[in-house]
Design a protein around this motif. Structure first.
Motif, short mmCIF file in Angstrom:
data_model
loop_
_atom_site.label_atom_id
_atom_site.label_comp_id
_atom_site.label_asym_id
_atom_site.label_seq_id
_atom_site.Cartn_x
_atom_site.Cartn_y
_atom_site.Cartn_z
N ALA A 56 153.05 97.48 -82.47
CA ALA A 56 153.18 96.38 -81.52
C ALA A 56 153.18 95.03 -82.23
O ALA A 56 153.81 94.08 -81.76
CB ALA A 56 152.04 96.44 -80.51
N GLN A 57 152.49 94.94 -83.37
CA GLN A 57 152.49 93.69 -84.13
C GLN A 57 153.89 93.39 -84.66
O GLN A 57 154.32 92.24 -84.68
CB GLN A 57 151.50 93.78 -85.29
CG GLN A 57 150.05 93.76 -84.84
CD GLN A 57 149.60 92.37 -84.42
OE1 GLN A 57 149.89 91.39 -85.09
NE2 GLN A 57 148.92 92.29 -83.30
N GLU A 79 156.66 94.40 -83.22
CA GLU A 79 157.49 94.04 -82.08
C GLU A 79 157.22 92.61 -81.63
O GLU A 79 158.15 91.88 -81.30
CB GLU A 79 157.22 95.01 -80.93
CG GLU A 79 157.78 96.38 -81.20
CD GLU A 79 157.52 97.33 -80.05
OE1 GLU A 79 156.72 97.00 -79.17
OE2 GLU A 79 158.13 98.41 -80.07
N ALA A 80 155.93 92.24 -81.62
CA ALA A 80 155.60 90.89 -81.18
C ALA A 80 156.25 89.87 -82.10
O ALA A 80 156.85 88.89 -81.65
CB ALA A 80 154.08 90.71 -81.16
N SER A 81 156.17 90.11 -83.42
CA SER A 81 156.75 89.11 -84.31
C SER A 81 158.27 89.18 -84.30
O SER A 81 158.94 88.16 -84.45
CB SER A 81 156.20 89.25 -85.73
OG SER A 81 156.24 90.57 -86.14
N GLU A 82 158.80 90.38 -84.05
CA GLU A 82 160.26 90.49 -83.94
C GLU A 82 160.76 89.68 -82.75
O GLU A 82 161.76 88.96 -82.83
CB GLU A 82 160.64 91.97 -83.77
CG GLU A 82 162.07 92.29 -84.14
CD GLU A 82 162.42 93.74 -83.89
OE1 GLU A 82 161.51 94.59 -83.89
OE2 GLU A 82 163.61 94.01 -83.67
N SER A 83 160.02 89.76 -81.63
CA SER A 83 160.48 89.03 -80.45
C SER A 83 160.25 87.53 -80.59
O SER A 83 160.76 86.75 -79.81
CB SER A 83 159.79 89.57 -79.19
OG SER A 83 158.43 89.26 -79.22
N LEU A 84 159.47 87.13 -81.61
CA LEU A 84 159.33 85.70 -81.90
C LEU A 84 160.30 85.25 -82.98
O LEU A 84 160.14 84.20 -83.58
CB LEU A 84 157.91 85.39 -82.33
CG LEU A 84 156.85 85.41 -81.23
CD1 LEU A 84 155.45 85.37 -81.82
CD2 LEU A 84 157.04 84.24 -80.28
N ALA A 85 161.30 86.09 -83.24
CA ALA A 85 162.40 85.76 -84.15
C ALA A 85 162.01 85.79 -85.63
O ALA A 85 162.74 85.28 -86.47
CB ALA A 85 163.04 84.41 -83.80
#
Lengths: 251, 299
Positions: free
Chosen positions: B194-195, B197-203
């Protein structure tokens, strides 16, 4: 490029006949949704109906097998897509908050604008403080995620997404992991955000909230959209037996 | 009442026709404990050197003293040689351990990151190298390096000699590299996806995510296993004496030869080596196990 062709009178997010499967399991079986700028969309449905997968496809966390998803004219599953451009437009908030545990609340919010957008630090810090105040967490700047309650963490996560100045916000069951008292504080934040004109797509189990906030409600079951409509008609005049059954169980 | 049915598990043998989850077979499923040696060392009482000293002193009572060479002479010899053994010998062991650890850590970190690369070729190659050096006996690696490496290399007309101790450093750094590679891989993979994914979705890009989000989170978790491998490495440095490197054990043997090889010398000299290694490695082992327990507590 269709990117330049997008105008605010066209759907800001557009899904056309999206198919997605994990191996043998077909999760999305032809989903089409159009979202206009400033609209608030709620996706509801039973567990395993593909709601979360659907919303994760919109910012490219999951790939799709066929169909197309566009955000402001950007083709999300184009291999040549500039992912940075897409993710600047789309913010996402997760069920489990997923804050960075080694950074304070303020640092969590500042990180992406500083490291990804390379914006000047003073500017970012000022914006991050404004956003923390907006989600009613002023004074928690230096708290680590482990020191905050679930509701507080989730509001930091919302502020963190907002710091990238997105045009669309995705909320993936953001209150599902919270206890009933803290659910409200997060919902209030989302409501204010929607009131400011932010385009929001929410996957939620909070029916009362969906009825109150949504411009349009989509009901999904087994990978398809069974029924959709504005909340006024959706909750009262559901036609499909599956929708009726689902609503009778939870309302 | 004879009609009462016996209760399975109490009045009768336990049995059921329902599908049940059998207890986990701990013998088969257990992962090897990388802290085995360190845990054992740390479990020793702090007064172990005194025990060794007592054995050293009591030795002549057991091994009946004979001849003119008295046991006290052996201790006199030890005291005479002690500064030499510590400053020339043991300090060299420490130097070897520092250098091998430094090389092993840098190479191991790179190899560990390669093990989680998106490039399948790189990933497989890194996995293979890791497993190869992790599962080879250290002494075999030492001998291969000693024999396979030239005693000097020529770069642009300049002759650079490679002494045996440098080869030993390199040989010891190979298994350290492989084990640190596993430490890094395990630590990175212990961070929830999830970490990512979270940073991926923050570009964030993959590289930015790794260096700014994932590694800072698991850095702390890597410290106890890293210290564990340092303690193991230090205790393995006497292997170098088999290659003729002039570390503590080699010098102890030379010192005993200098004292005419009286058998009475053996216990004091090797006992001293045991004590000095214990005094160096024991605090490290205790700190390792303490940190390991501290960090293993989930938030």
């Amino acid at each position: 490029m269709p990117d330049t062709a997008w105008t605010p009178d066209q759907p800001i997010v557009s899904l056309k006949d999206v198919h997605k499967s994990f191996g043998e399991l077909e999760v999305l079986r032809g989903v089409s949704i159009d979202v206009m700028k400033g609209e608030v969309i709620c996706i509801i449905g039973p567990s395993g109906s593909g709601k979360s997968t659907l919303i994760r496809c919109i910012n490219g966390l999951n790939d799709i097998q066929s169909g197309s998803i566009t955000v402001e004219g950007l083709e999300v599953h184009d291999p040549k897509l500039d992912k940075l451009a897409l993710r600047r437009k789309v913010g996402m908030v997760f069920q489990q908050y997923n804050l960075f545990p080694h950074k304070t609340a303020l640092e969590n919010i500042m990180m992406a604008p500083l490291k990804v957008l390379k914006e000047p630090k003073e500017e970012v810090a000022a914006r991050a403080r404004r956003l923390l105040a907006k989600v009613r967490l002023d004074g928690k700047e230096d708290s680590y995620p482990g020191e905050l309650s679930g509701g507080q963490q989730q509001r930091v996560a919302i502020a963190r997404s907002l710091a990238m100045n997105p045009d669309v916000m995705l909320f993936d069951e953001v209150t599902a992991a919270l206890d009933p008292e803290t659910v409200k504080e997060v919902l209030v934040t989302i409501k204010e955000l929607a009131g400011d004109g932010m385009t929001c797509i929410l996957v939620t189990h909070e029916m009362g909230f969906a009825r109150e906030i949504a411009d349009h409600i989509y009901f999904t079951d087994r990978g398809v959209i069974v029924e959709h409509g504005p909340p006024a008609t959706f909750f009262k005049e559901a036609k499909d037996p599956r929708t009726k059954e689902f609503l009778s169980q939870i309302l | 009442m004879s009609a009462r049915r016996p209760i399975p598990g109490l009045g009768a043998a336990p049995s059921t026709d329902l599908p049940v989850l059998l207890p986990f077979d701990r013998g088969k499923g257990r992962t090897p404990d990388i802290y085995l040696a360190t845990r054992w060392l740390a479990s020793l009482p702090p007064w172990t050197p005194l025990l060794i000293l007592a054995v050293m002193l009591a030795w002549p009572l057991v091994a009946h003293a004979q001849g003119r060479y008295a046991y006290s002479d052996a201790f006199d010899a030890l005291f005479r040689w002690m500064p030499f053994l510590v400053f020339e010998g043991f300090f060299f062991n420490i130097l070897i351990s520092f250098l091998a650890m430094a090389i092993g850590t840098v190479a191991g970190a790179a190899l560990g990151l390669a093990q989680i690369s998106l490039n399948p070729m790189l990933r497989r190659a890194a996995w293979f190298i890791t497993q190869l050096f992790r599962n080879s006996p250290w002494l075999v690696l030492l001998f291969i390096v000693l024999l396979a490496f030239p005693f000097e290399i020529v770069i642009g007309g300049v002759i650079i000699p490679i002494p045996d101790w440098m080869k030993a450093v390199f040989g010891l750094s190979l298994p350290i590299m492989a084990n640190i590679s596993e430490v890094v891989r395990g630590a990175v993979q212990s961070v929830p996806t999830a970490q990512w994914e979270a940073s991926e979705s923050l570009a964030f890009t993959r590289r930015q995510t790794m260096w700014q989000i994932i590694l800072p989170q698991c850095f702390k978790r890597m410290i106890p296993p890293w210290m564990n491998w340092y303690a193991i490495l230090t205790m393995a440095t006497p292997l170098c004496s088999l290659l003729g490197v002039e570390e503590l054990i080699t010098l102890s043997r030379q010192a005993m030869e200098g004292e005419d090889n009286h058998p009475e010398l053996l216990v004091p000299f090797f006992g001293f080596a045991l004590v000095i290694f214990f005094m160096y490695c024991y605090p490290i082992a205790r700190a390792t196990i303490w940190l390991e327990r501290k960090y293993s507590v989930k938030l």
